[in-house]
Design an enzyme around this catalytic site. Structure first.
Site, short mmCIF file in Angstrom:
data_model
loop_
_atom_site.label_atom_id
_atom_site.label_comp_id
_atom_site.label_asym_id
_atom_site.label_seq_id
_atom_site.Cartn_x
_atom_site.Cartn_y
_atom_site.Cartn_z
N THR A 108 48.33 3.58 -6.49
CA THR A 108 47.94 4.04 -7.75
C THR A 108 47.78 5.70 -7.64
O THR A 108 48.54 6.10 -6.51
CB THR A 108 46.58 3.91 -7.77
OG1 THR A 108 45.81 4.56 -6.89
CG2 THR A 108 46.32 2.61 -7.77
N GLU A 109 47.40 6.57 -8.64
CA GLU A 109 47.21 7.88 -8.72
C GLU A 109 46.14 8.31 -8.26
O GLU A 109 45.22 7.56 -7.35
CB GLU A 109 47.55 8.37 -9.89
CG GLU A 109 45.83 8.04 -10.26
CD GLU A 109 45.20 8.65 -11.84
OE1 GLU A 109 45.76 9.70 -11.89
OE2 GLU A 109 45.14 8.03 -13.61
N VAL A 110 46.03 9.61 -7.47
CA VAL A 110 45.14 9.75 -6.26
C VAL A 110 44.73 10.94 -7.04
O VAL A 110 44.30 11.89 -7.93
CB VAL A 110 45.89 9.57 -5.19
CG1 VAL A 110 47.21 11.80 -5.14
CG2 VAL A 110 45.14 10.45 -3.82
N PHE A 111 42.57 11.42 -6.33
CA PHE A 111 42.37 12.14 -7.58
C PHE A 111 42.22 13.09 -6.16
O PHE A 111 41.40 13.07 -4.78
CB PHE A 111 40.56 11.06 -7.46
CG PHE A 111 41.12 10.55 -9.06
CD1 PHE A 111 41.76 10.63 -10.57
CD2 PHE A 111 41.83 8.77 -8.62
CE1 PHE A 111 42.07 10.31 -10.95
CE2 PHE A 111 42.08 8.42 -9.94
CZ PHE A 111 42.10 8.95 -11.07
N LYS A 158 30.61 0.61 -10.69
CA LYS A 158 29.99 1.91 -10.13
C LYS A 158 30.33 3.15 -9.74
O LYS A 158 31.34 3.39 -10.35
CB LYS A 158 28.94 1.73 -8.75
CG LYS A 158 30.45 0.78 -7.92
CD LYS A 158 29.63 -0.38 -6.46
CE LYS A 158 30.84 -0.50 -5.60
NZ LYS A 158 30.28 -0.91 -4.49
N ASP A 175 39.79 0.73 -8.92
CA ASP A 175 39.08 -0.61 -7.95
C ASP A 175 39.28 -1.53 -9.38
O ASP A 175 37.69 -2.10 -8.92
CB ASP A 175 38.00 -0.48 -7.32
CG ASP A 175 37.18 -1.24 -6.58
OD1 ASP A 175 38.77 -1.98 -5.89
OD2 ASP A 175 36.71 -1.09 -6.04
#
EC number: 2.7.11.1
Length: 621
Positions: A108-111, A158, A175
Site C-alpha cells: 500500500t502507499e506509505v504515510f 479507529k 487497514d
C-alpha cells in the site's frame, strides 16, 4: 591505485539491503517496522519501478486462518481492496500469498506522518476547524465504502487505522483487511473489531454499515479529549457491559464545546437513530463557513459605544479569545472570512450593514430539542458565539429572544427579528411549527419576563456568590431564567466595564430602560439598567407584574387585578389549545410512521419534514 569513490557512493553502499522481494521483483522490503498490530506487521518498502517508498503489509496466515473458508474470505477481501479507488481510502498496489512462509503480503502507499492517533498526540494544539476537515475526509471515505452494492463495512475503524500525510493535511482510511461485504440480508454475522470502538449491535452479531459511523464518533471523541473511549474500564468485559447498558464513555462529559459533543452523540446514538455517513456530511457542524447564512440586525448604537460592547458575556458558550483554546470556534476577522455581499440573507434596515450581523444555525438533538447557535459580529469584525438548547415543548421564540435582547444590548425592536429567525430555524426541522405562536404569546412572555426577573433576582444573587465551576478559562454562570451558560468574562467584570444604556428621550422608556441616575432601584445586567417591578405592582393572584410607563398608569388596583387575571386565563387557554394541537399532530405522524420500520422512522420523518418545508416555501407568493 584506484581513485577514492566520492562520499555519495559510500552512503549508497551503506543502504540496507532488501530483506525480502515480491515475486515480481518490483517491491523490496526493508527490516524497518512502521507499525504492528494484532495480526499484521507493516514494514518500510520500496517500489523499484516507480521509485517510491511504499508500505509492505504482512499477515501471518496461521495466526488468523484456520481453514480454507477463512483463507478464501481473506483472499476475497484482498481482491476487494484492489478495486477501491478513492482519495480518502488508502491506495492498494499489489498482493500475493507466500505459502512457503505462511504469509499474505500486500503493498500500500506509505504515510509520512503515521496514524491519526500518533499525529494528534504529537500536535496538541489543533483548531476545531482542522478536526472538521479530518472528519469530512473520513466521512467521505465511508460514503464511498458504504455506497457499494452491497456496502463495504470496515468494522475496525479507529484512529490507529486512519493515516495522515501531515504536509498536505490529508487523511485516509486504512487497514481494510478486516472489512467485509454485506450479504443479501444486508447484515453481517461475525464479531470483529476493537471493543472501545464497537457499536452495541456488533455484539449481537446483527449489524450493518452504521457500525462504522459509531466507530467514527469514537474516533472524534478520542481526537477531542486525547482519551481512548472507555478508558475508565480495565477490561473488555466492563466495556461490553457499559456499551450494552447504553452508557456513554466518561470522556464525553469532558467536552466543553456543546456543538462538538452533540455531533459526537449523533454518531454514537442507537442504530435506529444513527445517521448515515452521507447525512453526517451535510450536518451544519461540518459545513464550511462559506455556507453560513448571515442576518444583519439593527444594533443598539448607544450600547455599542460601550468600551466592552463586543466582549460581553453572551449565551451558553462564548469564545472571545480565539488564541486561548486549543480546540475552539474560530473568531477571526469576520470581514475577511464572510464578505457581506455574498452571505447576507435578509436586511431589516438600509443602515443594518453598519450594525451587527448574526448567523443562525441549528441542529436537531431529539424530537423535542433543537440546538441553536447565534453568531454575532460587529462592524469591526469581532464575533461572539451563543449556544443554547431550545425545548419546543417548553420554550417560545419570543421568550428566548426577549432574554437575548437583554444579554446582547440590542434594541427592543430586535426581539421580533430574533424571534422570527429562531422560528425559521425551528421550521427547518419542524415544518408545522406555528409561526403565529410567538405573536400570540408575546404579551404573555413580556408580562412574565418582568415577574421572572423579580423572582429570580435573589436566586441569581446567590448564584453569583457561589463558587463557579471554571474550566479552561470559562466560568459557568446562570441566566435569570435558570439556564446555564459558560463565559470567559465573569458577569461582575462585564458589569464594571459596560456603560449603562441611555434612552433617546427623557423619562422612563416603555421597555423599562432608564437613564443613569434616574433611580437607584435598578439592577445592572450586562451593562443595561433594567427597571425591576415594584413588589406592590405584582398581582398576588396571578403573579403578573405590570410595568408602568407613567406615574398615573394603573392607579386602580382592582382594575389591574381583573385585567391581569383575565389576560392570564386567556393566554393559558390559548397555550393549552396549541399544546393539544401539537399533541394531535404528533399522534397523526406516529400513525403514518407505523408503516415504516422502526429503525428508519427518525430518518424518514426528518427527510419528509425537509421536503414539506421546501414545498411550503415554494407555495408562498
Amino acid at each position: 591505485m584506484p581513485p577514492t569513490p566520492p562520499p555519495e557512493l559510500d552512503l549508497l553502499d551503506t543502504e540496507p539491503e532488501f530483506a525480502e522481494v515480491d515475486p515480481t521483483a518490483r517491491y523490496g522490503r526493508y527490516t524497518e517496522v512502521l507499525g504492528k498490530g494484532a495480526f499484521k506487521t507493516v514494514y518500510k518498502a520500496f517500489d523499484q519501478l516507480e521509485g517510491l517508498e511504499v508500505a509492505w503489509n504482512q499477515i501471518k496466515v496461521g495466526d488468523i486462518l484456520r481453514n480454507n473458508d477463512d483463507l478464501e474470505r481473506l483472499r476475497s477481501e484482498v481482491r476487494l481492496l484492489k478495486t477501491l479507488k478513492h482519495k480518502n481510502i488508502i491506495k492498494f498496489y499489489n498482493s500475493w500469498l507466500d505459502k512457503k512462509n505462511n504469509n499474505i503480503n500486500f503493498i500500500t502507499e506509505v504515510f509520512t506522518s503515521g496514524t491519526l492517533r500518533q499525529y494528534r498526540i504529537k500536535h496538541k494544539k489543533v483548531d476545531v476547524r482542522a478536526l472538521k476537515k479530518w472528519s469530512r475526509q473520513i466521512l467521505s471515505g465511508l460514503v464511498y465504502l458504504h455506497s457499494h452494492d452491497p456496502p463495504v463495512i470496515h468494522r475496525d475503524l479507529k484512529c490507529d487505522n486512519i493515516f495522515v500525510n501531515g504536509n498536505q493535511g490529508e487523511v485516509k482510511i486504512g487497514d481494510l483487511g478486516l472489512a467485509t461485504i454485506l450479504d443479501n440480508a444486508r447484515s453481517a454475522h461475525s464479531i470483529i473489531g476493537t471493543p472501545e470502538f464497537m457499536a452495541p449491535e456488533l455484539y449481537d452479531e446483527e449489524y450493518n454499515e452504521l457500525v462504522d459511523i459509531y466507530a467514527f464518533g469514537m474516533c472524534l471523541l478520542e481526537l477531542v479529549t486525547f482519551e481512548y473511549p472507555y478508558c475508565e474500564c480495565s477490561n473488555a468485559a466492563q466495556i461490553y457491559k457499559k456499551v450494552s447498558d447504553g452508557e456513554k464513555p466518561s470522556s464525553l462529559a469532558k467536552i466543553e464545546d456543546p456543538e462538538v459533543r452533540f455531533f459526537i452523540e449523533k454518531c454514537i446514538a442507537k442504530a435506529s437513530q444513527r445517521l448515515s455517513a452521507q447525512e453526517l456530511l451535510m450536518d451544519p457542524f461540518l459545513r464550511d463557513d462559506g455556507e453560513k447564512i448571515f442576518y444583519p440586525l439593527q444594533s443598539n448604537t448607544k450600547a455599542s459605544d460601550g468600551a466592552g460592547s463586543s466582549n460581553s458575556s453572551m449565551g451558553y458558550k462564548y469564545d472571545r479569545d480565539a488564541s486561548s483554546m486549543a480546540i475552539r470556534e474560530h473568531t477571526g476577522s469576520f470581514a475577511e472570512e464572510h464578505p457581506s455581499d455574498r452571505y447576507i440573507h435578509s436586511t431589516m434596515d438600509p443602515q443594518a450593514a453598519a450594525g451587527r450581523i448574526i448567523t443562525v444555525e441549528s441542529q436537531m438533538k431529539d424530537l423535542n430539542t433543537i440546538f441553536l447557535k447565534l453568531r454575532i459580529a460587529d462592524s469591526t469584525g469581532h464575533a461572539q458565539n451563543i449556544h443554547f438548547p431550545f425545548d419546543i415543548e417548553a420554550d417560545t421564540s419570543i421568550s428566548v429572544a426577549t432574554e437575548m435582547v437583554v444579554q446582547l444590548d440590542l434594541t427592543d425592536q430586535d426581539v421580533t427579528a430574533i424571534a422570527e429567525m429562531i422560528d425559521a430555524e425551528i421550521r427547518a426541522h419542524i415544518p408545522d411549527w406555528a409561526l403565529e405562536e410567538s405573536v400570540e404569546n408575546q404579551g404573555d412572555e413580556r408580562a412574565h419576563s418582568e415577574t421572572d426577573s423579580s423572582e429570580a433576582d435573589d436566586e441569581t444573587s446567590e448564584l453569583r456568590n457561589e463558587p463557579n465551576a471554571t474550566h479552561n478559562g470559562f466560568v459557568q454562570e446562570h441566566l435569570p431564567s435558570g439556564h446555564k451558560y459558560w463565559s470567559d468574562s465573569p458577569r461582575r467584570n462585564i458589569e464594571m466595564s459596560h456603560s449603562a444604556v441611555e434612552p433617546h428621550i427623557g423619562g422612563n422608556m416603555p421597555n423599562g430602560i432608564l437613564k443613569k441616575n434616574d433611580t437607584d432601584d435598578t439592577v445592572s445586567n450586562l451593562g443595561t439598567s433594567v427597571d425591576l417591578p415594584n413588589p406592590s405592582m405584582i398581582d398576588r393572584k396571578s403573579g403578573v407584574a405590570s410595568v408602568s410607563t407613567s406615574p398615573q398608569s394603573f392607579d386602580d388596583e382592582h382594575i389591574e387585578a381583573d385585567v391581569s387575571e383575565r389576560l392570564v386565563n386567556l393566554l393559558a387557554q390559548q397555550q393549552e389549545e396549541l399544546n393539544v394541537l401539537r399533541r394531535k399532530h404528533k399522534a397523526d405522524i406516529e400513525v403514518i410512521l407505523k408503516g415504516v420500520p422502526e429503525e428508519h422512522r427518525e430518518e424518514t420523518l426528518t427527510r419528509c419534514r425537509l421536503k414539506a418545508d421546501e414545498r411550503n416555501r415554494s407555495d408562498k407568493p
